[in-house]
Motif scaffolding. Structure first.
Motif, PDB file in Angstrom:
ATOM      1  N   LEU A  72       0.136 -12.791   8.726  1.00 49.57           N
ATOM      2  CA  LEU A  72       0.957 -12.164   7.694  1.00 49.57           C
ATOM      3  C   LEU A  72       0.250 -10.897   7.241  1.00 49.57           C
ATOM      4  N   ILE A  73       0.887  -9.747   7.475  1.00 52.49           N
ATOM      5  CA  ILE A  73       0.255  -8.440   7.265  1.00 52.49           C
ATOM      6  C   ILE A  73       1.030  -7.673   6.196  1.00 52.49           C
ATOM      7  N   LEU A  74       0.315  -7.183   5.191  1.00 54.15           N
ATOM      8  CA  LEU A  74       0.903  -6.400   4.109  1.00 54.15           C
ATOM      9  C   LEU A  74       0.513  -4.941   4.285  1.00 54.15           C
ATOM     10  N   VAL A  75       1.507  -4.059   4.370  1.00 52.61           N
ATOM     11  CA  VAL A  75       1.283  -2.627   4.568  1.00 52.61           C
ATOM     12  C   VAL A  75       1.719  -1.887   3.308  1.00 52.61           C
ATOM     13  N   GLY A  76       0.775  -1.197   2.664  1.00 54.08           N
ATOM     14  CA  GLY A  76       1.071  -0.465   1.439  1.00 54.08           C
ATOM     15  C   GLY A  76       0.847   1.024   1.610  1.00 54.08           C
ATOM     16  N   GLY A  77       1.480   1.801   0.748  1.00 48.18           N
ATOM     17  CA  GLY A  77       1.324   3.246   0.800  1.00 48.18           C
ATOM     18  C   GLY A  77       2.322   3.912  -0.119  1.00 48.18           C
ATOM     19  N   GLU A  78       2.099   5.179  -0.423  1.00 46.84           N
ATOM     20  CA  GLU A  78       2.974   5.916  -1.313  1.00 46.84           C
ATOM     21  C   GLU A  78       4.342   6.154  -0.649  1.00 46.84           C
ATOM     22  N   PRO A  79       5.388   6.378  -1.451  1.00 47.50           N
ATOM     23  CA  PRO A  79       6.719   6.664  -0.873  1.00 47.50           C
ATOM     24  C   PRO A  79       6.689   7.898   0.019  1.00 47.50           C
ATOM     25  N   GLY A  80       7.291   7.789   1.200  1.00 46.97           N
ATOM     26  CA  GLY A  80       7.370   8.913   2.121  1.00 46.97           C
ATOM     27  C   GLY A  80       6.133   9.132   2.960  1.00 46.97           C
ATOM     28  N   ILE A  81       5.155   8.235   2.881  1.00 45.31           N
ATOM     29  CA  ILE A  81       3.910   8.431   3.616  1.00 45.31           C
ATOM     30  C   ILE A  81       4.077   8.102   5.095  1.00 45.31           C
ATOM     31  N   GLY A  82       5.082   7.251   5.433  1.00 46.04           N
ATOM     32  CA  GLY A  82       5.340   6.924   6.835  1.00 46.04           C
ATOM     33  C   GLY A  82       5.234   5.455   7.171  1.00 46.04           C
ATOM     34  N   LYS A  83       5.322   4.562   6.175  1.00 46.87           N
ATOM     35  CA  LYS A  83       5.204   3.124   6.429  1.00 46.87           C
ATOM     36  C   LYS A  83       6.348   2.630   7.314  1.00 46.87           C
ATOM     37  N   SER A  84       7.569   2.990   6.934  1.00 40.54           N
ATOM     38  CA  SER A  84       8.733   2.540   7.708  1.00 40.54           C
ATOM     39  C   SER A  84       8.729   3.154   9.108  1.00 40.54           C
ATOM     40  N   THR A  85       8.312   4.401   9.203  1.00 37.13           N
ATOM     41  CA  THR A  85       8.227   5.057  10.516  1.00 37.13           C
ATOM     42  C   THR A  85       7.229   4.350  11.405  1.00 37.13           C
ATOM     43  N   PHE A 138      -1.835   2.808   3.973  1.00 36.93           N
ATOM     44  CA  PHE A 138      -1.502   4.035   4.689  1.00 36.93           C
ATOM     45  C   PHE A 138      -1.739   5.189   3.724  1.00 36.93           C
ATOM     46  N   GLU A 139      -2.727   6.018   4.007  1.00 43.61           N
ATOM     47  CA  GLU A 139      -3.152   7.054   3.080  1.00 43.61           C
ATOM     48  C   GLU A 139      -2.857   8.435   3.628  1.00 43.61           C
ATOM     49  N   PHE A 187      -1.644  14.713   8.489  1.00 42.83           N
ATOM     50  CA  PHE A 187      -2.453  13.615   8.997  1.00 42.83           C
ATOM     51  C   PHE A 187      -2.440  12.428   8.039  1.00 42.83           C
ATOM     52  N   ARG A 188      -2.391  11.233   8.624  1.00 42.84           N
ATOM     53  CA  ARG A 188      -2.363   9.986   7.879  1.00 42.84           C
ATOM     54  C   ARG A 188      -3.526   9.113   8.337  1.00 42.84           C
ATOM     55  N   ILE A 189      -4.099   8.390   7.387  1.00 42.00           N
ATOM     56  CA  ILE A 189      -5.215   7.490   7.685  1.00 42.00           C
ATOM     57  C   ILE A 189      -4.787   6.073   7.349  1.00 42.00           C
ATOM     58  N   LEU A 190      -4.896   5.176   8.312  1.00 45.52           N
ATOM     59  CA  LEU A 190      -4.586   3.761   8.126  1.00 45.52           C
ATOM     60  C   LEU A 190      -5.902   3.011   7.959  1.00 45.52           C
ATOM     61  N   ARG A 191      -6.022   2.311   6.830  1.00 47.07           N
ATOM     62  CA  ARG A 191      -7.290   1.656   6.499  1.00 47.07           C
ATOM     63  C   ARG A 191      -7.029   0.189   6.139  1.00 47.07           C
ATOM     64  N   ALA A 192      -7.876  -0.710   6.621  1.00 45.32           N
ATOM     65  CA  ALA A 192      -7.777  -2.133   6.283  1.00 45.32           C
ATOM     66  C   ALA A 192      -8.724  -2.444   5.123  1.00 45.32           C
TER      67      ALA A 192
END
Length: 452
Positions: free
Chosen positions: A89-102, A236-237, A244-249
């Motif tokens: 079960l993975i939770l992905v967070g980030g600001e609106p429009g950052i590219g989570k859905s993409t 997702f930062e 550029f986007r940085i994905l961090r765990a």
């Protein structure tokens, strides 16, 4: 007939109070209590993952190698620890429009292209809107199913009927359970929905992605218990105007939390950045005071980033200190070390420090680069653009050793750098690349004398 009971729940931390409070006594947030009707369930369910709740000896438990699914995105696989673990079960967070859905739609496309059945649940968009975004990303696979639904019971019905291997829910704040008497997005609804998806993931072995909104402070909205319930938490930062986007765990039960993934946002979706060092160093000024290159360690990879410092005379009684990408307290501490141990007069100077590219560095090896960046800007010392500097600095000004020196040196040599200033104690056993000079120093005074 029993009386209806109400309770007040803090929307920031999930604390419960029998009456409304202006300030939450648990987290200190103001005006976050919302009235909810308390419903006592007559039946309880347990999470029986293995099919037998009888206690067993740990040595007698049969264990097979964990099954992982590759997302065909190397950067994401690295952050996840080698791929998606079955039933996670993975939770992905980030600001609106950052590219989570993409990002997740591209993951769904890659997994379905491998023949895996993927169900994408959209709680914020209609299926036509999702299809429009899919066309822009060139997503069109037979094994990818889309449904616009936010009712928890309906989602569970679709999962039981379709039996997908991958489930993506966008977003958890829109899902509601009719048995919970509160608005969608409330603490009770989010907590209950997450618990339901955890049961689905563990019971059916479905890899589940949950998209989470973030608060103004940058944390995932909802109580902190959500991050405890899931197996992995990804952030997702990046800034909206930055490509550029940085994905961090920040949590990972199946891998390291020190890894990062770097992506570039384009008109056709997110593209992986194979060489982050080249990206972060692009556009850097040549031979300018206050500019230092540091090899920062992010998990198992070394990323070369540029650190810039500006020291200027202040017109106020209290000088200003500002740090972006570096801990503010670290900047203040190292400034005090320079004043005390080297005699550098900085009490009338404003100091601004920035790590270029939106990267945050929190490891001790950045200390020496911070010290040199301040000194370089203050005294107009030009550090050669083919030199890297790293090392930990103590309160007495000594340069202390750091880890993974060989890896940092090799990355710098691969990027065309020719010199490095490192802690003296790290020289032992160090293999120098061809035509690469390594200078070992013991104190920050030695470093300043080297450039004078």
């Amino acid at each position: 007939m029993s009386k209806t009971k109400t309770k007040y729940v803090c929307q920031a931390c999930g604390a419960v109070s029998p009456k409304w409070l202006g300030k939450c006594m648990e987290c200190g947030a103001w005006n976050t209590f919302v009235e909810e009707i308390e419903v006592k369930s007559e039946k309880t369910s347990s999470l029986n993952i293995g099919g037998d709740s009888k206690p067993q000896k740990i040595k007698d438990i049969a264990f097979d190698k964990e099954e992982r699914y590759s997302t065909q995105m190397k950067e994401l696989d690295i952050v996840l620890g080698g791929g998606i673990v079955k039933g996670s079960l993975i939770l992905v967070g980030g600001e609106p429009g950052i590219g989570k859905s993409t990002l997740l739609l591209q993951v769904a496309s890659n997994l379905s292209a491998q023949g895996r059945l993927v169900l994408y649940v959209s709680g914020e968009e209609s299926i036509k809107q999702t299809k429009l975004r899919a066309q822009r990303l060139s997503v069109d696979n037979e094994s990818l199913y889309i449904v616009a639904e936010n009712n928890m019971e309906r989602i569970k019905f679709h999962v039981e009927q379709l039996k997908p291997e991958i489930l993506i829910v966008d977003s958890i704040q829109t899902v509601y359970n009719t048995e919970v008497v509160s608005a969608p997005g409330s603490v009770s609804q989010v907590r209950e929905a997450t618990n339901q998806f955890m049961n689905i993931a563990k019971k059916y072995g479905v890899c589940t992605f949950l998209v989470g909104h973030v608060t103004k402070q940058g944390a995932i909205a909802g109580p902190k218990i959500l991050e405890h319930m899931v197996d992995t938490v990804l952030y997702f930062e990046g800034e909206g105007h930055n490509l550029f986007r940085i994905l961090r765990a920040v949590k990972n039960r199946f891998g390291s939390t020190n890894e990062i993934g770097v992506f570039e946002m384009t008109g056709t979706g997110l593209k992986e950045v194979d060489n982050p060092s080249k990206i972060f160093l692009s556009g850097s000024q040549i031979n300018m005071p206050g500019s230092i290159i540091i090899p920062a360690l992010e998990g198992t990879r070394t990323v070369l980033v540029e650190m810039q410092c500006l020291v200027s005379h202040t017109n106020y009684n209290i000088p200003k200190r500002m740090a972006i990408g570096i801990d503010y307290n670290k900047l203040v501490l190292l400034t005090a070390v320079l004043e005390k141990k080297v005699g550098m007069s900085l009490y009338e100077q404003d100091i601004y420090l920035n790590v270029v590219g939106g990267v945050s560095i929190d490891e001790p090896s950045a200390d020496l680069a911070i010290v040199m960046a301040i000194a370089s800007s203050h005294r107009d010392i030009v550090v050669p653009n083919d030199m890297i500097i790293f090392g930990e600095v103590g309160l007495t000004g000594e340069i202390r050793p750091v880890n993974q020196v060989q890896q940092r040196i090799n990355e710098a040599a691969k990027m065309g750098f020719k010199k490095a200033i490192v802690p003296h104690d790290n020289l032992e056993g160090l293999i120098r690349p061809k035509e690469f000079t390594v200078i070992g120093l013991k104190h920050i005074e030695e470093m300043l004398k080297y450039f004078l």
